[in-house]
Design an enzyme around this catalytic site. Structure first.
Site, PDB file in Angstrom:
ATOM      1  N   LYS A 196       0.737  -1.942  -0.367  1.00 58.61           N
ATOM      2  CA  LYS A 196      -0.706  -2.190  -0.295  1.00 58.61           C
ATOM      3  C   LYS A 196      -1.127  -2.632   1.115  1.00 58.61           C
ATOM      4  O   LYS A 196      -0.293  -2.800   1.989  1.00 58.61           O
ATOM      5  CB  LYS A 196      -1.096  -3.213  -1.360  1.00 58.61           C
TER       6      LYS A 196
HETATM    7  C1  LIG Z   1      -0.768  -1.293  -7.366  1.00 65.02           C
HETATM    8  C2  LIG Z   1      -1.845  -1.242  -8.364  1.00 65.02           C
HETATM    9  C3  LIG Z   1      -1.917  -2.136  -9.447  1.00 65.02           C
HETATM   10  C4  LIG Z   1      -0.825  -3.097  -9.753  1.00 65.02           C
HETATM   11  O1  LIG Z   1      -0.520  -3.951  -8.703  1.00 65.02           O
HETATM   12  P1  LIG Z   1       0.798  -4.831  -8.767  1.00 65.02           P
HETATM   13  O2  LIG Z   1       0.548  -5.895  -7.732  1.00 65.02           O
HETATM   14  O3  LIG Z   1       1.943  -3.942  -8.410  1.00 65.02           O
HETATM   15  O4  LIG Z   1       0.908  -5.392 -10.123  1.00 65.02           O
HETATM   16  C5  LIG Z   1      -3.009  -2.083 -10.278  1.00 65.02           C
HETATM   17  N1  LIG Z   1      -3.985  -1.185 -10.098  1.00 65.02           N
HETATM   18  C6  LIG Z   1      -3.945  -0.290  -9.089  1.00 65.02           C
HETATM   19  C7  LIG Z   1      -5.075   0.672  -8.939  1.00 65.02           C
HETATM   20  C8  LIG Z   1      -2.862  -0.273  -8.213  1.00 65.02           C
HETATM   21  O5  LIG Z   1      -2.813   0.621  -7.235  1.00 65.02           O
END
Ligand SMILES: *Cc1c(COP(=O)(O)O)cnc(C)c1O
Length: 395
Positions: A196
């Protein structure tokens, strides 16, 4: 019989495989993690409190609660929204499975909505058509970092008395008409997973609008123990805690916050680096038979989290999956964000969702390829991606 061996010379050498979404880690993060290790305070402590405060200030939000993932952030937000079994939550058919699973784990029923084919975000008109007597919340995702149509979605939430929970996993830097993503609704949920825009390894954050929701989320994130229970082993002397409801183990560690604090300091520089790669890709791919991201809407800020191209076999002569394979053979890591939710057997079986009922999300999911756009990419890396895309298309 003689054979001609054609030696495949990939755009990049095998040892230089370009890992998709590889994070940019600086000396600041490394020193802060080492300092946490040396201090002996690894778990939830002062650095988590500091990261919460700095993230809250960055977003201009009243409260922030750090957790160990966006999945946890979504789960706790849905619980704090007070959903009951049978309550329906509208979300998008084009998202990561965690969005839908969080609704299920909160005991509610997910109802998915097809996307606008240009923005790949939940189509507000289709969302409106799915609102019924059981609809209690709406959970939009700012896909790839492009803000949803928040005027329309906030209007729906207001008119129908729905809780609004924003999945901001892609949208840390996103803004819509001068307002920051995650501050429109009752809850904004963020991810600091390794791919991210800000990483802490695993990690997440909830921005709750109401102080009582923020307090409930903090309690639920740590076993349901009365607040500040993490201080129970501090030098202020042992403090008893009380369990006020059965909670979860969703707290963030200081080790994770140590990384996040320094990632947050560089957020604008990293955003700018991704914006440049985005522009470079747009220019390089303009003449190719690919679907490219729609232009950024006026009066919005895109977080440039994902650069997704659409590979339509009818136009390219190459299937999406063959394209993925070819990129990999050029030693360029690529991703798919995402197969549409109704493509997965569990949801089909449980909710009867059929891909053809969500034609836009399904088509995007079958044609989509995410190219590397990390701030860590050098100009040469980006040039390699461009060369590999052209080669994979036979252009
Ligand atoms: C990555 C992601 C999540 C989950 O995030 P985590 O921190 O890995 O639990 C939820 N929604 C979207 C759209 C994502 O891209």
């Amino acid at each position: 019989m003689s054979t001609t061996l054609s030696i495949h010379k990939p755009v990049r050498d095998k040892e230089k495989f370009l890992i998709f979404g590889s994070p940019l880690i600086g000396e600041g993060e490394i020193e802060e993690v080492v300092a946490s290790l040396t201090s002996g305070w690894l778990g939830t402590g002062p650095k988590v409190a500091r990261f919460e405060d700095e993230f809250r200030a960055y977003k201009g939000a009243p409260h922030a609660a750090a957790v160990n993932s966006c999945t946890a952030a979504l789960h706790l937000s849905l619980l704090a929204a007070g959903l009951k079994p049978g309550d329906e939550v509208l979300t998008t058919a084009m998202t990561f499975c965690a969005t839908v699973n969080a609704i299920i784990h909160a005991g509610a029923t997910p109802v998915i909505v097809d996307v606008d084919p240009k923005t790949m975000n939940m189509d507000p008109e289709r969302a409106r058509a799915k609102i019924g007597p059981r609809t209690k919340a709406i959970l939009p995702v700012h896909f790839a970092g492009r803000p949803c149509d928040m005027d329309a979605l906030c209007g729906l939430a207001e008119r129908h008395g729905l809780a609004l929970i924003e999945d901001c996993a892609h949208a840390i830097e996103t803004e819509y008409k001068g307002r920051k993503a995650g501050t429109f609704g009752d809850f904004g949920c963020f991810s600091f997973y390794v791919t991210k825009n800000i990483v802490t390894g695993e990690g997440g954050m909830v921005l709750a609008r109401k102080p009582e929701d923020n307090a409930r989320i903090k309690t639920l994130a740590l076993h349901g123990m009365s607040q500040d229970a993490w201080k129970r082993f501090s030098d202020e002397g042992y403090k008893h805690y009380q369990v006020v409801e059965p909670g979860f183990k969703y707290n963030m560690m200081d080790l994770q916050a140590a990384i996040g604090i320094h990632q947050l300091k560089r957020i604008d520089a990293c955003w700018e680096a991704r914006r440049r790669i985005w522009a470079l890709y747009n220019e390089a791919f303009a003449g190719l038979p690919l679907g490219l991201p729609a232009p950024v809407e006026p009066d919005t800020r895109h977080a440039y989290h994902l650069y997704t191209i659409l590979v339509d076999e009818a136009r390219t002569g190459v299937s999406r999956d063959e394209f993925l394979r070819r990129m990999n053979a050029e030693n360029i890591g690529v991703g798919v964000h995402y197969l549409a939710i109704p493509e997965h057997p569990y949801y089909r079986k449980t909710y009867g969702w059929m891909p053809e009922s969500y034609p836009h999300a399904t088509r995007v999911g079958r044609q989509s390829v995410s190219l590397p756009i990390s701030a860590k990419l050098t100009e040469q890396d980006a040039a390699d991606v461009v060369a590999a895309v052209k080669k994979a298309l036979g252009a």
